[in-house]
Design a protein around this motif. Structure first.
Motif, PDB file in Angstrom:
ATOM      1  N   LEU A 245      -9.583  10.181 -15.070  1.00 49.98           N
ATOM      2  CA  LEU A 245     -10.082   9.153 -14.161  1.00 49.98           C
ATOM      3  C   LEU A 245      -8.957   8.250 -13.692  1.00 49.98           C
ATOM      4  CD1 LEU A 245     -12.412   7.699 -12.762  1.00 49.98           C
ATOM      5  CD2 LEU A 245     -12.779   6.401 -14.891  1.00 49.98           C
ATOM      6  N   LEU A 246      -8.078   7.851 -14.609  1.00 49.40           N
ATOM      7  CA  LEU A 246      -6.947   6.986 -14.242  1.00 49.40           C
ATOM      8  C   LEU A 246      -6.032   7.681 -13.234  1.00 49.40           C
ATOM      9  CD1 LEU A 246      -5.969   5.388 -17.682  1.00 49.40           C
ATOM     10  CD2 LEU A 246      -7.021   4.268 -15.713  1.00 49.40           C
ATOM     11  N   THR A 247      -5.773   8.964 -13.452  1.00 48.41           N
ATOM     12  CA  THR A 247      -4.917   9.713 -12.526  1.00 48.41           C
ATOM     13  C   THR A 247      -5.545   9.781 -11.145  1.00 48.41           C
ATOM     14  OG1 THR A 247      -4.065  11.065 -14.339  1.00 48.41           O
ATOM     15  CG2 THR A 247      -3.776  11.916 -12.103  1.00 48.41           C
ATOM     16  N   PHE A 248      -6.837  10.076 -11.106  1.00 49.06           N
ATOM     17  CA  PHE A 248      -7.536  10.170  -9.825  1.00 49.06           C
ATOM     18  C   PHE A 248      -7.534   8.821  -9.100  1.00 49.06           C
ATOM     19  CE2 PHE A 248     -11.506   9.574  -7.456  1.00 49.06           C
ATOM     20  CZ  PHE A 248     -11.386  10.585  -6.507  1.00 49.06           C
TER      21      PHE A 248
ATOM     22  N   VAL B 138     -10.060  -2.686  -6.638  1.00 45.83           N
ATOM     23  CA  VAL B 138     -10.913  -1.559  -7.037  1.00 45.83           C
ATOM     24  C   VAL B 138     -10.181  -0.662  -8.034  1.00 45.83           C
ATOM     25  CG1 VAL B 138     -12.041   0.543  -6.216  1.00 45.83           C
ATOM     26  CG2 VAL B 138     -12.271  -1.584  -4.915  1.00 45.83           C
ATOM     27  N   ALA B 139      -8.887  -0.406  -7.774  1.00 45.55           N
ATOM     28  CA  ALA B 139      -8.109   0.459  -8.674  1.00 45.55           C
ATOM     29  C   ALA B 139      -7.998  -0.160 -10.061  1.00 45.55           C
ATOM     30  CB  ALA B 139      -6.725   0.703  -8.084  1.00 45.55           C
ATOM     31  N   ILE B 140      -7.749  -1.455 -10.111  1.00 39.69           N
ATOM     32  CA  ILE B 140      -7.635  -2.119 -11.420  1.00 39.69           C
ATOM     33  C   ILE B 140      -8.973  -2.101 -12.152  1.00 39.69           C
ATOM     34  CG2 ILE B 140      -7.232  -4.349 -12.534  1.00 39.69           C
ATOM     35  CD1 ILE B 140      -5.123  -4.880 -10.347  1.00 39.69           C
ATOM     36  N   GLY B 141     -10.061  -2.362 -11.386  1.00 43.92           N
ATOM     37  CA  GLY B 141     -11.388  -2.327 -12.006  1.00 43.92           C
ATOM     38  C   GLY B 141     -11.719  -0.957 -12.567  1.00 43.92           C
TER      39      GLY B 141
ATOM     40  N   SER C  19      -5.618   5.611  -4.726  1.00 43.58           N
ATOM     41  CA  SER C  19      -5.176   4.291  -4.266  1.00 43.58           C
ATOM     42  C   SER C  19      -3.832   4.373  -3.565  1.00 43.58           C
ATOM     43  CB  SER C  19      -5.082   3.326  -5.465  1.00 43.58           C
ATOM     44  OG  SER C  19      -6.344   3.168  -6.077  1.00 43.58           O
ATOM     45  N   GLY C  20      -2.915   5.179  -4.120  1.00 42.36           N
ATOM     46  CA  GLY C  20      -1.605   5.343  -3.481  1.00 42.36           C
ATOM     47  C   GLY C  20      -1.726   5.966  -2.102  1.00 42.36           C
ATOM     48  N   ALA C  21      -2.587   6.982  -1.971  1.00 42.86           N
ATOM     49  CA  ALA C  21      -2.787   7.624  -0.666  1.00 42.86           C
ATOM     50  C   ALA C  21      -3.400   6.640   0.325  1.00 42.86           C
ATOM     51  CB  ALA C  21      -3.684   8.846  -0.819  1.00 42.86           C
TER      52      ALA C  21
ATOM     53  N   ALA D 180      -3.016  -6.824  12.574  1.00 42.67           N
ATOM     54  CA  ALA D 180      -2.689  -5.612  11.828  1.00 42.67           C
ATOM     55  C   ALA D 180      -2.125  -5.950  10.453  1.00 42.67           C
ATOM     56  CB  ALA D 180      -1.696  -4.763  12.618  1.00 42.67           C
ATOM     57  N   VAL D 181      -1.268  -6.970  10.389  1.00 42.73           N
ATOM     58  CA  VAL D 181      -0.685  -7.375   9.102  1.00 42.73           C
ATOM     59  C   VAL D 181      -1.770  -7.950   8.192  1.00 42.73           C
ATOM     60  CG1 VAL D 181       0.936  -8.945   7.988  1.00 42.73           C
ATOM     61  CG2 VAL D 181       1.605  -7.757  10.085  1.00 42.73           C
ATOM     62  N   ILE D 182      -2.634  -8.803   8.761  1.00 40.83           N
ATOM     63  CA  ILE D 182      -3.712  -9.389   7.958  1.00 40.83           C
ATOM     64  C   ILE D 182      -4.660  -8.303   7.450  1.00 40.83           C
ATOM     65  CG2 ILE D 182      -5.741 -10.893   8.061  1.00 40.83           C
ATOM     66  CD1 ILE D 182      -4.181 -12.653  10.028  1.00 40.83           C
ATOM     67  N   ARG D 183      -4.969  -7.341   8.327  1.00 40.18           N
ATOM     68  CA  ARG D 183      -5.845  -6.241   7.914  1.00 40.18           C
ATOM     69  C   ARG D 183      -5.208  -5.424   6.794  1.00 40.18           C
ATOM     70  NH1 ARG D 183      -6.674  -4.236  12.626  1.00 40.18           N
ATOM     71  NH2 ARG D 183      -5.107  -2.576  12.595  1.00 40.18           N
ATOM     72  N   PHE D 184      -3.884  -5.191   6.898  1.00 39.89           N
ATOM     73  CA  PHE D 184      -3.182  -4.432   5.859  1.00 39.89           C
ATOM     74  C   PHE D 184      -3.233  -5.172   4.518  1.00 39.89           C
ATOM     75  CE2 PHE D 184       0.841  -3.944   3.504  1.00 39.89           C
ATOM     76  CZ  PHE D 184       0.712  -2.625   3.109  1.00 39.89           C
ATOM     77  N   LEU D 185      -2.987  -6.485   4.553  1.00 40.23           N
ATOM     78  CA  LEU D 185      -3.010  -7.264   3.301  1.00 40.23           C
ATOM     79  C   LEU D 185      -4.409  -7.275   2.690  1.00 40.23           C
ATOM     80  CD1 LEU D 185      -0.735 -10.286   4.324  1.00 40.23           C
ATOM     81  CD2 LEU D 185      -0.128  -8.301   2.917  1.00 40.23           C
ATOM     82  N   ALA D 186      -5.442  -7.408   3.530  1.00 47.62           N
ATOM     83  CA  ALA D 186      -6.810  -7.405   3.018  1.00 47.62           C
ATOM     84  C   ALA D 186      -7.158  -6.051   2.405  1.00 47.62           C
ATOM     85  CB  ALA D 186      -7.783  -7.749   4.146  1.00 47.62           C
ATOM     86  N   ARG D 187      -6.792  -4.984   3.127  1.00 47.15           N
ATOM     87  CA  ARG D 187      -7.065  -3.640   2.593  1.00 47.15           C
ATOM     88  C   ARG D 187      -6.329  -3.401   1.284  1.00 47.15           C
ATOM     89  NH1 ARG D 187      -6.352   0.147   7.997  1.00 47.15           N
ATOM     90  NH2 ARG D 187      -8.466  -0.090   8.842  1.00 47.15           N
ATOM     91  N   THR D 188      -5.075  -3.859   1.226  1.00 48.92           N
ATOM     92  CA  THR D 188      -4.272  -3.675   0.010  1.00 48.92           C
ATOM     93  C   THR D 188      -4.903  -4.414  -1.161  1.00 48.92           C
ATOM     94  OG1 THR D 188      -2.242  -3.431   1.304  1.00 48.92           O
ATOM     95  CG2 THR D 188      -2.001  -4.029  -1.015  1.00 48.92           C
ATOM     96  N   GLY D 189      -5.335  -5.656  -0.895  1.00 52.68           N
ATOM     97  CA  GLY D 189      -5.960  -6.444  -1.957  1.00 52.68           C
ATOM     98  C   GLY D 189      -7.227  -5.785  -2.489  1.00 52.68           C
ATOM     99  N   ILE D 190      -8.074  -5.312  -1.581  1.00 45.63           N
ATOM    100  CA  ILE D 190      -9.327  -4.667  -1.985  1.00 45.63           C
ATOM    101  C   ILE D 190      -9.047  -3.376  -2.747  1.00 45.63           C
ATOM    102  CG2 ILE D 190     -11.382  -3.501  -1.108  1.00 45.63           C
ATOM    103  CD1 ILE D 190     -11.387  -5.542   1.191  1.00 45.63           C
ATOM    104  N   THR D 191      -8.085  -2.586  -2.232  1.00 45.56           N
ATOM    105  CA  THR D 191      -7.764  -1.308  -2.886  1.00 45.56           C
ATOM    106  C   THR D 191      -7.231  -1.530  -4.296  1.00 45.56           C
ATOM    107  OG1 THR D 191      -7.254  -0.302  -0.740  1.00 45.56           O
ATOM    108  CG2 THR D 191      -6.395   0.801  -2.702  1.00 45.56           C
ATOM    109  N   LEU D 192      -6.326  -2.494  -4.459  1.00 43.23           N
ATOM    110  CA  LEU D 192      -5.773  -2.763  -5.787  1.00 43.23           C
ATOM    111  C   LEU D 192      -6.836  -3.314  -6.727  1.00 43.23           C
ATOM    112  CD1 LEU D 192      -2.277  -4.267  -4.869  1.00 43.23           C
ATOM    113  CD2 LEU D 192      -2.810  -1.973  -5.741  1.00 43.23           C
TER     114      LEU D 192
END
Length: 202
Positions: free
Chosen positions: A99-102, A77-80, A107-109, A63-75
């Motif tokens: 677009l930045l707000t969306f 994508v958000a940065i891109g 990403s926060g949600a 669960a922790v590894i999955r959370f870190l992987a999801r967080t990395g991918i989400t961030l």
């Protein structure tokens, strides 16, 4: 059907009080007529391959590894998308800021959802369970607040396997798990008490 007449002046004996209903967490495990019943499911004794107890642990590390992987991918994508939004911001101020707000609200949600999902596994409790494996791919599981009770049941069921004419019944507890994928199981599991937990492949 004949009714026995009571002697004059003698009152009818009231019937015994009804057995109070069992709690929703209770389930009956019994052996009768060469069948092992776990609640409403019947298992022929000849098809039972193994009976044992073990501690069912949540998949906390995964669960922790999955959370870190999801967080990395989400961030990532958000940065891109933020970079794309910044470039767009040069041409159209309203489009870029929108677009930045969306992107960052989404990403926060998503990160909040991933965090809650991880915590639901990390804080989940382990269960000491009695597992009954069949010759097929399924396993029935029940639990109890008293581990010794489950250990004794292993002997009872094993005795019934050796002596198919044996009959007994006991009350155990339903294994209530909301998300079976968050626990370590064997191959296929038939659980009693969760939601949609029949034939879960782990």
């Amino acid at each position: 059907m004949e009714t026995q007449q009571q002697p004059p002046g003698q009152w009818d004996v009231p019937p015994p009080p009804a057995t109070p209903p069992q709690a929703m967490t209770d389930i009956e495990l019994r052996v009768s007529k060469r069948l092992l019943w776990v609640g409403g499911a019947a298992y022929p004794l000849r098809n039972i391959a193994r009976v044992y107890t073990f501690t069912l642990h949540p998949r906390r590390k995964e669960a922790v590894i999955r959370f870190l992987a999801r967080t990395g991918i989400t961030l990532a994508v958000a940065i891109g998308l933020s970079i794309i939004g910044s470039v767009t911001f040069l041409a159209s101020r309203s489009t870029g800021s929108g677009l930045l707000t969306f992107v960052w609200l989404g990403s926060g949600a998503a990160l909040l959802y991933f965090l809650v999902d991880m915590l639901s596994v990390v804080t989940a409790q382990s269960h000491y369970v009695l597992a009954i494996e069949t010759a097929g791919p399924s396993t029935a599981m029940v639990t109890s607040r008293n581990p010794q009770h489950l250990d004794q049941l292993v002997g009872y069921v094993a005795g019934a396997l050796e002596n198919p004419d044996t009959e007994f019944h006991v009350t155990v507890e339903r294994l209530t798990i909301s998300s079976p994928t968050n626990y370590y199981f064997g191959d296929n599991v038939n659980m009693y008490g969760g939601n949609g937990n029949v034939g879960i492949a782990a």
